[in-house]
Design a protein around this motif. Structure first.
Motif, mmCIF file in Angstrom:
data_model
loop_
_atom_site.group_PDB
_atom_site.id
_atom_site.type_symbol
_atom_site.label_atom_id
_atom_site.label_comp_id
_atom_site.label_asym_id
_atom_site.label_seq_id
_atom_site.Cartn_x
_atom_site.Cartn_y
_atom_site.Cartn_z
ATOM 1 N N SER A 213 0.831 -1.207 0.000
ATOM 2 C CA SER A 213 0.000 0.000 0.000
ATOM 3 C C SER A 213 0.864 1.255 0.000
ATOM 4 N N LEU A 214 1.888 1.252 0.828
ATOM 5 C CA LEU A 214 2.792 2.399 0.904
ATOM 6 C C LEU A 214 3.520 2.604 -0.419
ATOM 7 N N GLY A 215 3.961 1.526 -1.047
ATOM 8 C CA GLY A 215 4.620 1.617 -2.345
ATOM 9 C C GLY A 215 3.698 2.197 -3.403
ATOM 10 N N LYS A 216 2.460 1.735 -3.410
ATOM 11 C CA LYS A 216 1.464 2.221 -4.376
ATOM 12 C C LYS A 216 1.210 3.716 -4.193
ATOM 13 N N HIS A 217 0.985 4.142 -2.951
ATOM 14 C CA HIS A 217 0.690 5.553 -2.690
ATOM 15 C C HIS A 217 1.916 6.449 -2.921
ATOM 16 N N THR A 218 3.094 5.923 -2.623
ATOM 17 C CA THR A 218 4.314 6.692 -2.838
ATOM 18 C C THR A 218 4.557 6.898 -4.330
ATOM 19 N N THR A 219 4.375 5.839 -5.112
ATOM 20 C CA THR A 219 4.535 5.954 -6.569
ATOM 21 C C THR A 219 3.539 6.953 -7.138
ATOM 22 N N ALA A 220 2.301 6.921 -6.660
ATOM 23 C CA ALA A 220 1.286 7.873 -7.126
ATOM 24 C C ALA A 220 1.669 9.305 -6.745
ATOM 25 N N ALA A 221 2.252 9.482 -5.560
ATOM 26 C CA ALA A 221 2.639 10.820 -5.104
ATOM 27 C C ALA A 221 3.770 11.395 -5.953
ATOM 28 N N ALA A 222 4.559 10.537 -6.564
ATOM 29 C CA ALA A 222 5.667 11.009 -7.403
ATOM 30 C C ALA A 222 5.168 11.851 -8.565
ATOM 31 N N LYS A 223 3.950 11.611 -9.004
ATOM 32 C CA LYS A 223 3.391 12.346 -10.139
ATOM 33 C C LYS A 223 3.206 13.830 -9.835
ATOM 34 N N SER A 224 3.040 14.166 -8.550
ATOM 35 C CA SER A 224 2.849 15.571 -8.207
ATOM 36 C C SER A 224 4.133 16.229 -7.701
ATOM 37 N N ALA A 225 5.211 15.460 -7.622
ATOM 38 C CA ALA A 225 6.503 16.021 -7.212
ATOM 39 C C ALA A 225 7.194 16.631 -8.430
ATOM 40 N N GLU A 226 8.278 17.355 -8.170
ATOM 41 C CA GLU A 226 8.982 18.044 -9.253
ATOM 42 C C GLU A 226 10.436 17.609 -9.332
ATOM 43 N N GLY A 227 10.975 17.647 -10.538
ATOM 44 C CA GLY A 227 12.403 17.456 -10.791
ATOM 45 C C GLY A 227 12.987 16.197 -10.206
ATOM 46 N N ALA A 228 14.153 16.345 -9.570
ATOM 47 C CA ALA A 228 14.874 15.210 -8.999
ATOM 48 C C ALA A 228 14.067 14.543 -7.893
ATOM 49 N N THR A 229 13.266 15.329 -7.190
ATOM 50 C CA THR A 229 12.443 14.767 -6.127
ATOM 51 C C THR A 229 11.457 13.758 -6.700
ATOM 52 N N ALA A 230 10.849 14.077 -7.834
ATOM 53 C CA ALA A 230 9.885 13.160 -8.457
ATOM 54 C C ALA A 230 10.551 11.825 -8.785
ATOM 55 N N ASP A 231 11.755 11.883 -9.330
ATOM 56 C CA ASP A 231 12.484 10.655 -9.664
ATOM 57 C C ASP A 231 12.771 9.828 -8.416
ATOM 58 N N LYS A 232 13.201 10.497 -7.358
ATOM 59 C CA LYS A 232 13.530 9.800 -6.109
ATOM 60 C C LYS A 232 12.279 9.202 -5.471
ATOM 61 N N VAL A 233 11.171 9.948 -5.482
ATOM 62 C CA VAL A 233 9.933 9.447 -4.883
ATOM 63 C C VAL A 233 9.432 8.235 -5.671
ATOM 64 N N GLN A 234 9.531 8.293 -6.990
ATOM 65 C CA GLN A 234 9.131 7.153 -7.824
ATOM 66 C C GLN A 234 10.017 5.939 -7.520
ATOM 67 N N GLN A 235 11.313 6.167 -7.405
ATOM 68 C CA GLN A 235 12.241 5.084 -7.090
ATOM 69 C C GLN A 235 11.924 4.481 -5.725
#
Length: 113
Positions: A78-100
């Motif tokens: 569940s945490l992985g799913k929600h974290t990956t979804a949150a990456a879509k609203s992050a920016e730049g390098a942060t988005a890549d790290k959140v997706q990872q």
């Protein structure tokens, strides 16, 4: 801006720990979960508050004497799913790290039976 830099460094540290496997990540997990939960709870974004709540639940699961494998697996998925979804609203390098990070959490869940 220092806040963004600190968050990026914290993301990198968390990713490095998870990248070494679930057993290694567990060592510093509770401290990291508490820190991330506090940071995300302060957000105005409902999706981040949801992740903060899931982090608190994960902290409880990891703090139990005998860890319930299926319960931990479900929490990580569940945490992985929600974290990956949150990456879509992050920016730049942060988005890549959140997706990872989301992928690593999902992968960690897959290590459990």
């Amino acid at each position: 801006m220092a806040d963004a830099s600190n968050h990026l460094a914290h993301l990198t540290s968390t990713i490095d720990s998870l990248g070494q496997g679930l057993d290694h990540a567990k060592t510093g997990a509770v401290r990291s979960l508490h820190s991330w939960g506090a940071a995300l709870s302060a957000s105005d974004e409902p999706a981040l508050k949801t992740i903060a709540d899931e982090l608190k639940q994960l902290e409880v699961i990891l703090g139990e004497g005998d860890i319930n494998g299926p319960k931990l697996k479900k929490a990580l998925q569940s945490l992985g799913k929600h974290t990956t979804a949150a990456a879509k609203s992050a920016e730049g390098a942060t988005a890549d790290k959140v997706q990872q990070l989301g992928k690593l959490l999902t992968d960690a869940a897959g290590q459990l039976s």
